[in-house]
Enzyme design. Structure first.
Site, mmCIF file in Angstrom:
data_model
loop_
_atom_site.group_PDB
_atom_site.id
_atom_site.type_symbol
_atom_site.label_atom_id
_atom_site.label_comp_id
_atom_site.label_asym_id
_atom_site.label_seq_id
_atom_site.Cartn_x
_atom_site.Cartn_y
_atom_site.Cartn_z
ATOM 1 N N VAL A 172 -75.978 8.923 117.549
ATOM 2 C CA VAL A 172 -75.521 7.775 118.324
ATOM 3 C C VAL A 172 -74.003 7.836 118.350
ATOM 4 O O VAL A 172 -73.380 8.469 117.489
ATOM 5 C CB VAL A 172 -76.014 6.421 117.738
ATOM 6 C CG1 VAL A 172 -77.516 6.270 117.908
ATOM 7 C CG2 VAL A 172 -75.615 6.255 116.296
ATOM 8 N N SER A 173 -73.402 7.188 119.348
ATOM 9 C CA SER A 173 -71.967 7.332 119.552
ATOM 10 C C SER A 173 -71.107 6.432 118.681
ATOM 11 O O SER A 173 -69.971 6.759 118.387
ATOM 12 C CB SER A 173 -71.624 7.054 121.020
ATOM 13 O OG SER A 173 -72.267 7.998 121.831
ATOM 14 N N SER A 174 -71.630 5.281 118.276
ATOM 15 C CA SER A 174 -70.779 4.367 117.520
ATOM 16 C C SER A 174 -71.524 3.791 116.327
ATOM 17 O O SER A 174 -72.754 3.807 116.269
ATOM 18 C CB SER A 174 -70.276 3.235 118.419
ATOM 19 O OG SER A 174 -71.357 2.428 118.830
ATOM 20 N N GLN B 216 -74.440 1.275 116.705
ATOM 21 C CA GLN B 216 -75.730 1.699 117.236
ATOM 22 C C GLN B 216 -76.633 2.163 116.098
ATOM 23 O O GLN B 216 -76.163 2.470 115.005
ATOM 24 C CB GLN B 216 -75.527 2.820 118.260
ATOM 25 C CG GLN B 216 -74.771 2.364 119.487
ATOM 26 C CD GLN B 216 -74.482 3.512 120.433
ATOM 27 O OE1 GLN B 216 -74.114 4.602 120.017
ATOM 28 N NE2 GLN B 216 -74.654 3.264 121.721
#
Length: 181
Positions: free
Chosen positions: A8-10, A13
């Protein structure tokens, strides 16, 4: 052996859905991380998953965009896996499976379509900017540095390096702001 990779990017998340799908697909090992996908070289868990994979293994992801963010990135990663004799499979795009001839074809077609869409998006953006410039509506990106603040801090006796650190900008930007007086 099936080796899963989830990303996941952040930090806000959650990896739970991806990890669950990878477990359900039969992955023996799962490598997960919360990291931007812009560059594959910055993703430690991905490097670890590829390093752990042996000839005959398959790296599995839930979605293609969790693995690679560009066609070039995708091809580079797949070339690395292929050189090791490792396959690749994507759960969401079920036709993407480099262990089959049809899967390889599907992947190539998807890659070509993605590159085509990227080119079209860039063309539309350029056309929109050109039209906005003609109509006098294009202002460009708003300034990210307040030159008056840079000059004020310099006037208070702070050195460029101190100003750069305080404002979170590059020292070159400080010099540029000071030169624009």
């Amino acid at each position: 052996m099936l080796i899963g990779y989830a990303r996941v990017s952040s930090t806000g998340q959650d990896l739970t859905v991806q990890e669950g799908a990878l477990r359900a697909a039969g992955c023996d090992q799962i490598y997960s991380e919360k990291k931007s996908g812009r560059q594959a070289t910055d993703r430690e868990a991905l490097r670890d998953a590829i390093k752990a994979a042996r000839a005959g293994d398959i790296v599995v992801v839930s979605r293609l965009d969790r693995f690679a963010r560009s066609t070039q990135d995708l091809h580079n990663l797949l070339a690395t896996l292929e050189a090791k004799g490792v396959g690749f499979r994507c759960l969401a795009q079920s036709g993407v499976d480099t262990t089959t001839p049809t899967g390889k074809l599907t992947l190539s077609i998807l890659g070509a379509v993605a590159a085509f869409e990227t080119d079209l998006r860039a063309e539309r953006q350029a056309e929109g900017i050109a039209r906005a410039k003609q109509e006098g509506r294009y202002k460009g990106r708003s300034p990210s540095i307040d030159y008056s603040t840079v000059r004020r801090l310099h006037g208070q006796g702070l050195r460029p390096t101190e100003i750069a650190g305080l404002l979170g900008i590059g020292r070159t930007s400080v010099y540029r702001a000071l030169a624009s007086q």
